[in-house]
Design an enzyme around this catalytic site. Sequence first.
Site, short mmCIF file in Angstrom:
data_model
loop_
_atom_site.label_atom_id
_atom_site.label_comp_id
_atom_site.label_asym_id
_atom_site.label_seq_id
_atom_site.Cartn_x
_atom_site.Cartn_y
_atom_site.Cartn_z
N GLY A 8 0.86 -1.18 0.00
CA GLY A 8 0.00 0.00 0.00
C GLY A 8 0.90 1.23 0.00
N GLN A 16 -5.58 -8.85 -2.49
CA GLN A 16 -5.69 -7.85 -1.42
C GLN A 16 -7.15 -7.54 -1.09
OE1 GLN A 16 -3.72 -7.57 -4.13
NE2 GLN A 16 -1.87 -6.39 -3.74
N ASP A 74 -1.51 4.72 -6.41
CA ASP A 74 -0.05 4.69 -6.17
C ASP A 74 0.64 5.89 -6.78
OD1 ASP A 74 -1.00 1.78 -5.97
OD2 ASP A 74 0.98 1.81 -5.03
O1 MRU Z 1 0.70 -4.00 -4.55
P1 MRU Z 1 0.05 -3.25 -3.43
O2 MRU Z 1 -0.79 -4.10 -2.54
O3 MRU Z 1 1.04 -2.40 -2.67
O4 MRU Z 1 -0.93 -2.25 -4.16
C1 MRU Z 1 -1.70 -1.38 -3.40
C2 MRU Z 1 -2.64 -0.55 -4.19
O5 MRU Z 1 -2.72 -0.64 -5.38
C3 MRU Z 1 -3.43 0.46 -3.42
O6 MRU Z 1 -4.66 0.67 -4.02
C4 MRU Z 1 -2.66 1.78 -3.39
O7 MRU Z 1 -1.33 1.58 -3.00
C5 MRU Z 1 -3.28 2.76 -2.50
S1 MRU Z 1 -3.16 2.31 -0.82
C6 MRU Z 1 -3.90 3.53 0.09
#
Ligand code: MRU
Length: 361
Positions: free
Chosen positions: A64, A212, A253
């Site tokens: 995240g 997730q 991100d």
């Molecule tokens: O691969 P991840 O689990 O780190 O991806 C996370 C996401 O895509 C979230 O939607 C994003 O980081 C926003 S978290 C507030």
Amino acid sequence: MTRPQLSRPPLTGASQGFFAVEIEPETFDVWMLDQRLLPGEILYHRYTRPDEVADAIRSMVVRGAPAIGISAAYALAQVARSQDGDAASFLVANGAAGRVLDGTRPTAVNLAWAIARMSRRASEVAAEAPADRARAMREEAEAIHREDVTACRAMGALGARDVPRGATILTHCNAGALATGGYGTALGVIRAAFEADPTVRVLASETRPYLQGARLTAWELHADEIPVEVITDGMSGHFFARGEIDFVVVGSDRICANGDVANKIGTFTHAVLAHVHEVPFTVAAPWSTVDLRCASGAEVPIEQRSREEVARIGDRVIVADGIGCRHPAFDVTPAKYVHAIYTERGRVAPAAGERPEVLRK
Ligand code: MRU
């Protein structure tokens, strides 16, 4: 659910029964909940060294965008604590660790943002006594953590105003307390909407391949007694077509200067379906996710992860050996499909031609 006892209340927020990442102020030990094991097992790791924190980010113990930025900031506080040399050697160590941390995951700009902020602080305090500069670095990292929780609450309140009464809200991946300093971005909007109107409910798309949505978002919302059902990613079109989705909110991100939004792979598909069915597709993210130097989604570095994560579900092989798999971990949703972006600085409407820049201070 047990969580480690710190010598002060967690910055995550006292109401949450878990935290993604925290620092112990006396020892600078970094505690992390192992998100790879959820929801089956609740296990916290204690990391005493910055390279362990970098490995934890790389291997998705913590994930995240805001949470990995906070984790990197804590790792740089650990670097400061391990340095008792002069200002120059302290800055060299900080810079070297920052480069390692920055290379752990490429798409989330929050990581580079947090490292840059910590490095600015390192320059300011480099000439101080080692114990003083270490404390200053830890306090800066804690400030990043605290400010993220405050930002989540602000964007949550803002986004909740747009959620129709009794809405079924679709969200993708996990943009909750687990992915942030606490409370969540997209899940912050959902939490605030539910507080104002307990008739809202959530569809969480499972988010292949890392799951997730199924493993983390559903777990978090269920713990807060917010009604949630899990769907597989490919089901959203069916539910849009039946009029069973009223609102979409996701995290991000990296948000580009033109309003394009990078987020977990599969987000773009939901956005196009929302557009076709005239359902608002919205994004909640702190200002640290906005990258005004990135002109458009074409410039976003997309993390490519391993074949194995697609070819297996847990221990079970679902793609025979010798067959290739593609695994971009993120996609880009063009601004024209983004009805609103909520940040702690306010709301912008990219689909209506508004650019995030209007919120620049
Ligand atoms: O691969 P991840 O689990 O780190 O991806 C996370 C996401 O895509 C979230 O939607 C994003 O980081 C926003 S978290 C507030």
